[in-house]
Scaffold this motif. Structure first.
Motif, PDB file in Angstrom:
ATOM      1  N   MET A 165      60.738  57.651  37.748  1.00 18.86           N
ATOM      2  CA  MET A 165      61.142  58.736  38.132  1.00 18.86           C
ATOM      3  C   MET A 165      62.634  59.440  37.916  1.00 18.86           C
ATOM      4  SD  MET A 165      61.479  59.512  42.414  1.00 18.86           S
ATOM      5  CE  MET A 165      59.960  60.808  42.765  1.00 18.86           C
ATOM      6  N   THR A 166      62.578  60.363  37.535  1.00 22.16           N
ATOM      7  CA  THR A 166      64.183  60.988  37.158  1.00 22.16           C
ATOM      8  C   THR A 166      64.536  61.862  38.204  1.00 22.16           C
ATOM      9  OG1 THR A 166      63.400  63.011  35.816  1.00 22.16           O
ATOM     10  CG2 THR A 166      63.675  60.649  34.784  1.00 22.16           C
ATOM     11  N   GLU A 189      59.721  56.899  45.727  1.00 22.29           N
ATOM     12  CA  GLU A 189      60.029  56.521  44.234  1.00 22.29           C
ATOM     13  C   GLU A 189      58.782  56.156  43.480  1.00 22.29           C
ATOM     14  OE1 GLU A 189      62.767  53.515  43.661  1.00 22.29           O
ATOM     15  OE2 GLU A 189      63.720  54.582  42.071  1.00 22.29           O
ATOM     16  N   THR A 190      58.684  56.729  42.213  1.00 22.82           N
ATOM     17  CA  THR A 190      57.740  56.494  41.383  1.00 22.82           C
ATOM     18  C   THR A 190      58.000  55.692  40.220  1.00 22.82           C
ATOM     19  OG1 THR A 190      57.521  58.713  40.432  1.00 22.82           O
ATOM     20  CG2 THR A 190      55.876  58.272  42.272  1.00 22.82           C
ATOM     21  N   SER A 237      57.361  50.206  46.256  1.00 25.36           N
ATOM     22  CA  SER A 237      58.142  51.341  45.754  1.00 25.36           C
ATOM     23  C   SER A 237      59.120  51.883  46.956  1.00 25.36           C
ATOM     24  CB  SER A 237      57.110  52.559  45.570  1.00 25.36           C
ATOM     25  OG  SER A 237      56.705  53.286  46.759  1.00 25.36           O
ATOM     26  N   THR A 262      65.820  57.349  39.001  1.00 28.29           N
ATOM     27  CA  THR A 262      66.483  57.078  40.314  1.00 28.29           C
ATOM     28  C   THR A 262      66.344  55.422  40.655  1.00 28.29           C
ATOM     29  OG1 THR A 262      63.792  56.888  40.779  1.00 28.29           O
ATOM     30  CG2 THR A 262      65.166  59.017  41.226  1.00 28.29           C
ATOM     31  N   LEU A 279      60.061  67.884  42.810  1.00 32.11           N
ATOM     32  CA  LEU A 279      59.073  67.589  43.970  1.00 32.11           C
ATOM     33  C   LEU A 279      59.438  68.093  45.134  1.00 32.11           C
ATOM     34  CD1 LEU A 279      58.003  63.918  43.174  1.00 32.11           C
ATOM     35  CD2 LEU A 279      56.287  65.829  43.234  1.00 32.11           C
ATOM     36  N   ILE A 332      62.295  64.996  37.987  1.00 33.23           N
ATOM     37  CA  ILE A 332      61.139  64.957  38.827  1.00 33.23           C
ATOM     38  C   ILE A 332      61.404  64.955  40.170  1.00 33.23           C
ATOM     39  CG2 ILE A 332      59.247  63.284  39.314  1.00 33.23           C
ATOM     40  CD1 ILE A 332      59.558  62.400  36.306  1.00 33.23           C
ATOM     41  N   ALA A 333      62.356  64.099  40.839  1.00 31.11           N
ATOM     42  CA  ALA A 333      62.363  64.123  42.299  1.00 31.11           C
ATOM     43  C   ALA A 333      63.164  65.528  42.678  1.00 31.11           C
ATOM     44  CB  ALA A 333      63.787  63.158  42.514  1.00 31.11           C
ATOM     45  N   ILE A 337      51.576  61.632  44.883  1.00 37.58           N
ATOM     46  CA  ILE A 337      52.533  60.753  44.463  1.00 37.58           C
ATOM     47  C   ILE A 337      51.620  59.468  44.949  1.00 37.58           C
ATOM     48  CG2 ILE A 337      54.726  59.801  44.335  1.00 37.58           C
ATOM     49  CD1 ILE A 337      55.475  62.065  45.495  1.00 37.58           C
TER      50      ILE A 337
END
Lengths: 249, 255
Positions: free
Chosen positions: B50-51, B46-47, B18, B97, B58, B54-55, B9
């Protein structure tokens, strides 16, 4: 239409009755508040309202039992509404836990408001009959002096709690009735709900403020009457209102 | 966070501001006798864009492969990823997010059977509801499969399609105070389906037949108009309108 068995029709009837009895009670309470607040105009105005409900302007003399009959009718209506609304209360510890957990998680205004309706409704089971029995048993004790004496000497805590419970319960109930039964084809639902919610809070605030002013007016008047328990009000405009001797005759 | 996830990331160079996100995630495996319900805490950087989909992937890939949650479409169509996000039901795949505070609490939807962690069996509940409410087109005559289908007014087709957009994610059920309290309540998803079939001219049931299915306190008259369903529906279905419409029709049919 395929026939519906008689037993199956009761849920529809009870649902309609719950809404109708709630609507009638909420509207009655708003009218009631306007009538009671006549003390803010003048003692004579409140006296005239009291005499109106004793039938003086219809029959030419006062019949306090008319007030008793009205109080009994309202009590029956409240009992009907309470019996119907009880069906919606949580029915077990588990259901209370589930609902309160849900309410505290969601932070959702309409869900939280329903809980306040349950709380205020529960309070009204007990507080409304206290007031109504007084009106039923002593219908002739309504007037600028008699009511003020009662408010100041004993009843102000009851009326203070009743005011908040009724004006919150009624306005939330009317808001919920609109959401429950009406469709708003010309306006997006969120917009209409926001407007209805604003109206609801506005009505609650208006009637609570009016009620507090009214209660204060009775309380202040009552504080001047402590040496004269049982003192009756003599209207200033004798030609329009009966004298005490007329009332008692 | 592991060293590996930092490498994968690369946010620090491109996004110096972030946030560090803290995820508190409900954990419980009903099939494991030793499992106790609790919340585990995970942290992620956080990117952009990001939903929660996705989180969560990961976290599962890099921190805890045993984490259970459901996803299929990633586009808000399949309804698999509904969960309680900071207490409110929503679709994880459509939740950015950046729209949330830095601490995010995730829990499975209430009401439904828990499979494990964030995964619930909405399908079982929906199937039971569909069978109870008979949510299919009922017709007295055998349809002729070779004949041309009868034409439908475009406006009516639009109306039916609007209600047919329901993805059965379960958010309306989990957001409903009545459904949470009373497990037999059919919820907005069931009542919306009734409204949909009532509109459909191919369905020959009349209001008396619909009343038999939803004219009771676990049906339309159980709805207390808390509007949790309307406010959490990820497809923004007009649920208040449908519930009020059904209530009027069923009350009229029943009195």
């Amino acid at each position: 239409m395929s026939s519906i068995p008689s037993n199956s029709r009761w849920p529809a009837r009870l649902d309609l009755l719950q809404s109708a009895s709630g609507l009638a009670l909420a509207l009655f309470m708003w009218v009631h508040m306007f009538l009671v607040s006549s003390i803010l105009i003048s003692n004579d105005a409140m006296y005239a309202v009291a005499k109106l409900f004793e039938g003086y302007y219809v029959f030419g003399r006062s019949y306090p039992w008319l007030v008793s009959a009205a109080a009994a009718a309202i009590l029956v209506l409240i009992m009907l509404h309470a019996a119907l609304a009880l069906r919606k209360f949580p029915q077990s510890t588990r259901q209370y836990q589930l609902f309160l957990g849900h309410k505290n998680r969601m932070h959702h205004p309409d869900t939280t408001l329903w809980w306040w309706q349950v709380v205020t409704g529960f309070l009204l089971f007990f507080l409304a009959p206290m007031h109504l029995f007084g009106m039923f048993s002593q219908p002739d004790q309504i007037g600028p002096y008699a009511s003020s004496y009662r408010v100041y000497s004993t009843h102000w805590p009851l009326y203070l709690i009743l005011l908040f419970a009724v004006e919150l319960h009624g306005a939330i109930g009317l808001y919920r009735l609109a959401i429950k039964w009406l469709s708003f084809p010309t306006m997006p639902v969120p917009v209409m709900r926001k407007r209805l919610s604003l109206l609801k809070w506005g009505m609650s605030a208006f009637f609570i403020i009016l009620g507090l002013c009214t209660l204060l007016a009775y309380y202040r008047l009552g504080s001047t009457l402590q040496d004269q328990p049982g003192e009756r009000y003599h209207p200033v405009t004798q030609s329009q209102c009966p004298t005490n001797s007329e009332v008692l005759s | 966070m592991t060293q590996d996830s930092k490498q994968r990331i690369p946010v620090n160079e491109s996004e110096p501001n972030s946030r560090q996100l803290t995820f508190e995630i409900f954990r419980f495996n009903p099939l494991d006798p030793g499992s106790e319900p609790h919340f585990d805490t995970f942290t992620l950087e956080e990117t952009a864009g990001m939903t929660l989909f996705i989180a969560l992937n990961l976290i599962r890939e890099e921190q805890d492969p045993s984490l259970q949650f459901d996803f299929v479409c990633r586009a808000g169509i399949c309804g698999s990823c509904a969960m309680l996000i900071n207490g409110r039901p929503d679709l994880a795949c459509r939740t950015l997010t950046q729209a949330l505070p830095s601490t995010i609490r995730l829990a499975p939807l209430p009401v439904f059977e828990l499979i494990g962690d964030l995964s619930v069996n909405t399908g079982k509940w929906m199937h039971g509801m569909s069978e109870r409410l008979q949510t299919w087109v009922h017709t007295e005559t055998e349809p002729d499969l070779d004949a041309m289908e009868a034409a439908m007014e475009p406006a009516l087709a639009e109306q039916i399609y609007e209600l047919e957009r329901c993805i059965e994610c379960g958010c309306c059920v989990a957001g409903c105070g009545t459904a949470v309290m009373r497990e037999a309540f059919v919820g907005a998803v069931g009542l919306n389906k009734m409204a949909r079939f009532r509109l459909d001219p191919r369905d020959e049931r009349d209001d008396g037949a619909f009343y038999e299915l939803i004219g009771h306190d676990d049906g339309i008259f159980g709805c207390m108009s808390l509007m949790g369903c309307q406010d959490v529906c990820p497809k923004a279905l007009p649920l208040q309108t449908q519930l009020a419409f059904l209530r009027r029709k069923m009350a009229f049919a029943g009195i």
